[in-house]
Design a protein around this motif. Structure first.
Motif, short mmCIF file in Angstrom:
data_model
loop_
_atom_site.label_atom_id
_atom_site.label_comp_id
_atom_site.label_asym_id
_atom_site.label_seq_id
_atom_site.Cartn_x
_atom_site.Cartn_y
_atom_site.Cartn_z
N ARG A 144 4.65 14.21 3.38
CA ARG A 144 3.12 13.69 3.75
C ARG A 144 3.01 12.16 3.11
NH1 ARG A 144 -1.88 17.51 3.20
NH2 ARG A 144 -3.35 15.84 3.70
N ILE A 145 3.44 11.98 1.99
CA ILE A 145 2.95 10.90 1.18
C ILE A 145 3.76 9.74 2.03
CG2 ILE A 145 4.78 11.33 -0.46
CD1 ILE A 145 3.05 9.90 -2.29
N MET A 146 5.25 9.99 2.49
CA MET A 146 5.96 9.11 3.06
C MET A 146 5.10 8.43 4.46
SD MET A 146 8.65 7.44 2.21
CE MET A 146 10.09 8.10 1.85
N ALA A 147 4.70 9.70 5.06
CA ALA A 147 4.05 9.64 6.38
C ALA A 147 2.95 8.71 6.27
CB ALA A 147 4.06 10.90 7.17
N GLU A 148 2.17 9.16 5.37
CA GLU A 148 0.79 8.33 5.09
C GLU A 148 0.96 6.96 4.95
OE1 GLU A 148 -1.83 12.27 3.87
OE2 GLU A 148 -1.44 10.55 2.38
N ARG A 149 1.88 6.73 3.80
CA ARG A 149 2.23 5.26 3.55
C ARG A 149 2.71 4.45 4.68
NH1 ARG A 149 6.30 5.76 -1.11
NH2 ARG A 149 4.97 7.10 -2.42
N THR A 150 3.66 5.16 5.62
CA THR A 150 4.21 4.59 6.72
C THR A 150 3.04 3.99 7.51
OG1 THR A 150 6.12 5.63 6.42
CG2 THR A 150 6.07 4.76 8.47
N LEU A 151 2.45 4.86 8.04
CA LEU A 151 1.35 4.73 9.15
C LEU A 151 0.24 4.15 8.49
CD1 LEU A 151 1.07 8.48 10.59
CD2 LEU A 151 2.32 6.67 11.54
N ALA A 152 -0.11 3.43 7.26
CA ALA A 152 -1.08 2.51 6.96
C ALA A 152 -0.52 1.37 6.68
CB ALA A 152 -1.38 3.26 5.31
N LYS A 162 2.08 -3.62 9.49
CA LYS A 162 3.63 -4.11 10.03
C LYS A 162 4.26 -3.17 10.85
CE LYS A 162 5.35 -8.49 8.39
NZ LYS A 162 6.41 -8.84 7.49
N ILE A 163 3.56 -1.69 10.84
CA ILE A 163 4.43 -0.76 11.46
C ILE A 163 3.66 -0.15 12.55
CG2 ILE A 163 5.69 1.52 11.13
CD1 ILE A 163 6.05 0.99 8.18
N THR A 164 4.04 -0.08 13.76
CA THR A 164 3.31 0.32 15.04
C THR A 164 4.30 1.73 15.27
OG1 THR A 164 2.76 -1.69 15.53
CG2 THR A 164 2.75 -0.02 17.20
#
Ligand code: NAP
Length: 308
Positions: free
Chosen positions: A183-191, A194-196
């Protein structure tokens, strides 16, 4: 009878060989059919300490091999272990029809990157298609360009985050509409701006073989069936790894995904059998950590043999 047989010739295997050879154990190393392991499939390695300008993957492995043989490691090049029998003592390995008996074994067989199997992927490997952002992300060809990462697990998120340092934009292509990553990794990524994310999408083809470099990907939406093209300079495939441990089925304790389970240090469930590197590590999977594990396995094997 051998003292120690090392299976595998990646960072873990060669490091184990250097240490066991220097401990006068006269090791025998079976290289497997891809001598040097996964590192030989990447271009330049910039994160292995001691090489401030980076080092070519194949060159690094050749240096390790020379270092191991200088101290007396015996090597069976290009041979592979067909089967093992760890049911009793001595331990037995069948290598191309010949049975080798040994007091101890260091398993360092590594893992392979899972491939997409899409047209263009194989042809454009190292020409824009890569399986390791940490290894290749900083290469000039990817700087300030749109890049694509495939996968929805921790590896894909980690690679996407890492690539934001270099890319103009990172597209994270996942076959479903939610990430498998923690979850933490997913949240960081989606926030990360520069990542779409590109949801419900699979790569149908990596473009463009006719130009001999990556120019984009052709995607198919798994829900609507529509196809589209996305321009990019690099495709980073991060859909998981497969440890090369099939021959140890029913002999060594493994996780569901095939990683060898370690007990104390590098010990496996079989006395005298030790494991090191990517075949026993689903978390770090770096050249330097594999080398460290190879060193630990060699020291464990040396102590085990001394106690016999
Ligand atoms: P993973 O968790 O198995 O994830 C693989 C991802 O690739 C999944 O999202 C999967 O989709 C997708 N995928 C698989 N085959 C595919 C295909 N043929 N086409 C398209 N997509 C495909 O693998 P991983 O991310 O390498 O992680 C492996 C383990 O290492 C995990 O336990 C992970 O937590 C751990 N790890 C931890 C860290 C960390 O803690 N920093 C970093 C990296 C890895 P589905 O979701 O639809 O199955």
């Amino acid at each position: 009878m051998e003292n120690v047989v090392i299976i595998g010739s990646g960072c873990a295997g060669w490091t184990a060989a250097i240490y066991t050879a220097r401990a006068n154990l006269n090791p025998l190393l079976i290289t497997g059919q891809q001598p040097g392991g996964l590192l030989t499939t990447t271009s330049i390695v910039e994160n292995f300490p001691g090489f401030r300008d980076g080092v070519e993957g194949t060159g690094l492995m050749t240096e390790m091999q020379e270092q191991a043989t200088r101290f007396g490691t015996r090597v069976q090049y290009l041979s592979r272990v067909d089967s093992v029998d760890f049911s009793g003592s001595p331990l037995k390995l069948t290598v191309e029809g010949e049975v080798i008996e040994t007091k101890s074994v260091i398993v360092a067989v590594g893992a392979g990157h899972k491939h997409l199997g899409a047209p263009g992927e194989h042809e454009l490997e190292n020409k824009g298609v890569t399986y390791c952002a940490t290894c290749d992300g900083a290469l000039p060809v990817f700087r300030n360009k749109p890049l694509v990462v495939i996968g929805g697990g921790d590896s894909a998120c980690e690679e996407a985050m890492y690539l934001t340092r270099f890319a103009s934009q990172v597209y994270l292509i996942h076959r479903r509409d939610s990430l498998r990553a923690s979850r933490i990794m997913a949240e960081r990524t989606l926030a990360n701006e520069k990542i779409t994310p590109v949801w419900n999408s699979v790569v149908e083809e990596v473009l463009d073989v006719s130009q001999d470099k990556v120019t984009g990907v052709r995607l198919k939406n798994t829900v609507t069936g529509e196809t589209s093209t996305l321009d990019c300079a690099g495709v980073f495939v991060a859909i998981g790894h497969t440890p090369n441990t099939q021959i140890f089925q029913n002999q060594l304790t493994m996780t569901e995904a095939g990683y060898i389970v370690l007990g104390e240090g590098s010990r496996t469930n079989v006395q005298g059998v030790f494991a090191a590197g990517d075949c026993a590590d689903s978390v770090y999977r770096q050249a330097i950590t594999a080398a460290g594990m190879g060193c630990a396995a060699a020291i464990d094997a040396e102590r085990y043999l001394a106690g016999l």
